[in-house]
Write an enzyme that holds these catalytic residues in place. Structure first.
Site, PDB file in Angstrom:
ATOM      1  N   ASP A  21      71.000  26.516  11.909  1.00 23.57           N
ATOM      2  CA  ASP A  21      70.847  27.700  12.752  1.00 23.57           C
ATOM      3  C   ASP A  21      72.235  28.199  13.138  1.00 23.57           C
ATOM      4  O   ASP A  21      73.107  27.412  13.500  1.00 23.57           O
ATOM      5  CB  ASP A  21      70.057  27.397  14.022  1.00 23.57           C
ATOM      6  CG  ASP A  21      69.770  28.684  14.763  1.00 23.57           C
ATOM      7  OD1 ASP A  21      68.811  29.381  14.371  1.00 23.57           O
ATOM      8  OD2 ASP A  21      70.529  29.035  15.687  1.00 23.57           O
TER       9      ASP A  21
HETATM   10  N1  LIG Z   1      75.374  36.262   3.622  1.00 26.94           N
HETATM   11  C1  LIG Z   1      75.753  35.987   4.900  1.00 26.94           C
HETATM   12  N2  LIG Z   1      74.840  35.500   5.783  1.00 26.94           N
HETATM   13  C2  LIG Z   1      75.286  35.229   7.032  1.00 26.94           C
HETATM   14  C3  LIG Z   1      76.620  35.428   7.443  1.00 26.94           C
HETATM   15  N3  LIG Z   1      76.703  35.060   8.756  1.00 26.94           N
HETATM   16  C4  LIG Z   1      75.466  34.638   9.147  1.00 26.94           C
HETATM   17  N4  LIG Z   1      74.621  34.730   8.092  1.00 26.94           N
HETATM   18  C5  LIG Z   1      73.180  34.420   8.051  1.00 26.94           C
HETATM   19  O1  LIG Z   1      72.610  34.801   9.291  1.00 26.94           O
HETATM   20  C6  LIG Z   1      71.405  34.074   9.448  1.00 26.94           C
HETATM   21  C7  LIG Z   1      71.376  33.513  10.856  1.00 26.94           C
HETATM   22  O2  LIG Z   1      70.037  33.349  11.250  1.00 26.94           O
HETATM   23  P1  LIG Z   1      69.352  31.892  11.370  1.00 26.94           P
HETATM   24  O3  LIG Z   1      68.300  31.990  12.417  1.00 26.94           O
HETATM   25  O4  LIG Z   1      70.375  30.833  11.480  1.00 26.94           O
HETATM   26  O5  LIG Z   1      68.659  31.651   9.961  1.00 26.94           O
HETATM   27  P2  LIG Z   1      67.550  32.577   9.275  1.00 26.94           P
HETATM   28  O6  LIG Z   1      68.194  33.448   8.249  1.00 26.94           O
HETATM   29  O7  LIG Z   1      66.706  33.250  10.306  1.00 26.94           O
HETATM   30  O8  LIG Z   1      66.665  31.538   8.456  1.00 26.94           O
HETATM   31  P3  LIG Z   1      65.937  30.228   9.064  1.00 26.94           P
HETATM   32  O9  LIG Z   1      66.868  29.084   8.815  1.00 26.94           O
HETATM   33  O10 LIG Z   1      64.665  30.141   8.236  1.00 26.94           O
HETATM   34  O11 LIG Z   1      65.687  30.484  10.518  1.00 26.94           O
HETATM   35  C8  LIG Z   1      71.415  32.960   8.372  1.00 26.94           C
HETATM   36  O12 LIG Z   1      70.567  33.313   7.292  1.00 26.94           O
HETATM   37  C9  LIG Z   1      72.859  32.944   7.926  1.00 26.94           C
HETATM   38  O13 LIG Z   1      72.990  32.496   6.574  1.00 26.94           O
HETATM   39  C10 LIG Z   1      77.544  35.946   6.475  1.00 26.94           C
HETATM   40  O14 LIG Z   1      78.732  36.171   6.738  1.00 26.94           O
HETATM   41  N5  LIG Z   1      77.067  36.206   5.230  1.00 26.94           N
END
Ligand SMILES: Nc1nc2c(ncn2[C@@H]2O[C@H](COP(=O)(O)OP(=O)(O)OP(=O)(O)O)[C@@H](O)[C@H]2O)c(=O)[nH]1
Length: 232
Positions: free
Chosen positions: A94
């Site tokens: 997360d």
């Molecule tokens: N491609 C990319 N993704 C980013 C970057 N910074 C943050 N993220 C993404 O932002 C999202 C943060 O949300 P989270 O709640 O951690 O994860 P999610 O995408 O909702 O997916 P879950 O793990 O199923 O909850 C993640 O998918 C990270 O990979 C970046 O610089 N590039």
């Protein structure tokens, strides 16, 4: 070869693992992150670990009632352990941006993206990623999934935001790329031009610090290259 479950829908997390030789089975947790955040009393780094652990435990519960066919096949191919169970590694993450002591998650809309960038342009902020890794003993025959070990840890990377012009920010918003990422920033897409500097590893910003995951896996007694999907 030890099968790996990624408890995340994150394309970036999946890409990080596949690029490092690991071909994960994806099982999304569908955890209500807002509910956990609303009742959480700790700081932002601790919140990312609480959320990654909640995601891991939600997927472990789902594995107990339904083991994905691909995982069964991989576990069978890997062969049973001494007691007949198969070792499986589960990884959850997360990510949250901390700005002025408050968590900034995925903006979701153009308006919220505008607000976030107006507040952070030209400033340092910190991207925290919580990681939870579990070693599971999965017995497809008896449909059991026991937790042998589960550990959480987080990594943090400083991010110096650039100063996109108003027109550049509107163009970035029009891509909709920032809507679904923590802190409305992407270092590996259109947003890369608007991040001036990082202080820490970039994988933490993308969503999964491989050296930290490797340390957790190794501390739990496994050999990291055993997670590679095809070792030469
Ligand atoms: N491609 C990319 N993704 C980013 C970057 N910074 C943050 N993220 C993404 O932002 C999202 C943060 O949300 P989270 O709640 O951690 O994860 P999610 O995408 O909702 O997916 P879950 O793990 O199923 O909850 C993640 O998918 C990270 O990979 C970046 O610089 N590039």
């Amino acid at each position: 070869m030890i099968p790996v479950v990624l408890a995340s829908q994150s394309p970036a997390r999946r890409q990080i693992l596949t690029a490092s030789g690991i071909d994960p089975v994806i099982v999304v947790s569908h955890v209500d992150e807002a509910a956990i955040e609303a009742s959480f009393a700790g700081d932002v780094p601790e919140l990312t670990c609480a959320l990654s652990e909640a995601k891991a435990r939600a997927v472990i519960e789902s594995l107990r009632t339904r083991t994905p066919p691909q995982l069964l096949a991989e576990a069978d191919a890997a062969g049973p352990g001494a007691d007949g169970a198969r070792t499986v590694v589960l990884i959850a993450g997360d990510s949250l941006l901390e700005l002025d002591g408050r968590p900034v998650g995925k903006p979701g809309t153009a308006e919220r993206t505008r607000e976030v960038w107006t507040a952070m342009a030209g400033r340092w902020a910190t991207l925290h990623t919580g990681h939870t890794v579990a070693v599971l003993d999965v017995d497809p025959g008896r449909r059991t999934c026991e937790v042998r070990d589960l550990r959480s840890a987080r990594s943090s990377t400083g991010v110096l935001m650039g100063r996109p012009s108003e027109a550049e920010l509107e163009a970035y918003i029009a891509t909709e790329e920032p809507f679904g990422v923590a802190g409305a920033l992407t270092i590996d897409g259109f947003g890369g031009a608007f991040v001036d500097r990082l202080d820490g590893d970039h994988l933490t910003v993308l969503g999964l610090s491989l050296p930290l995951v490797r340390r957790l896996v190794t501390d739990m007694g496994l050999f990291w290259p055993d997670l590679w999907s095809s070792r030469r």
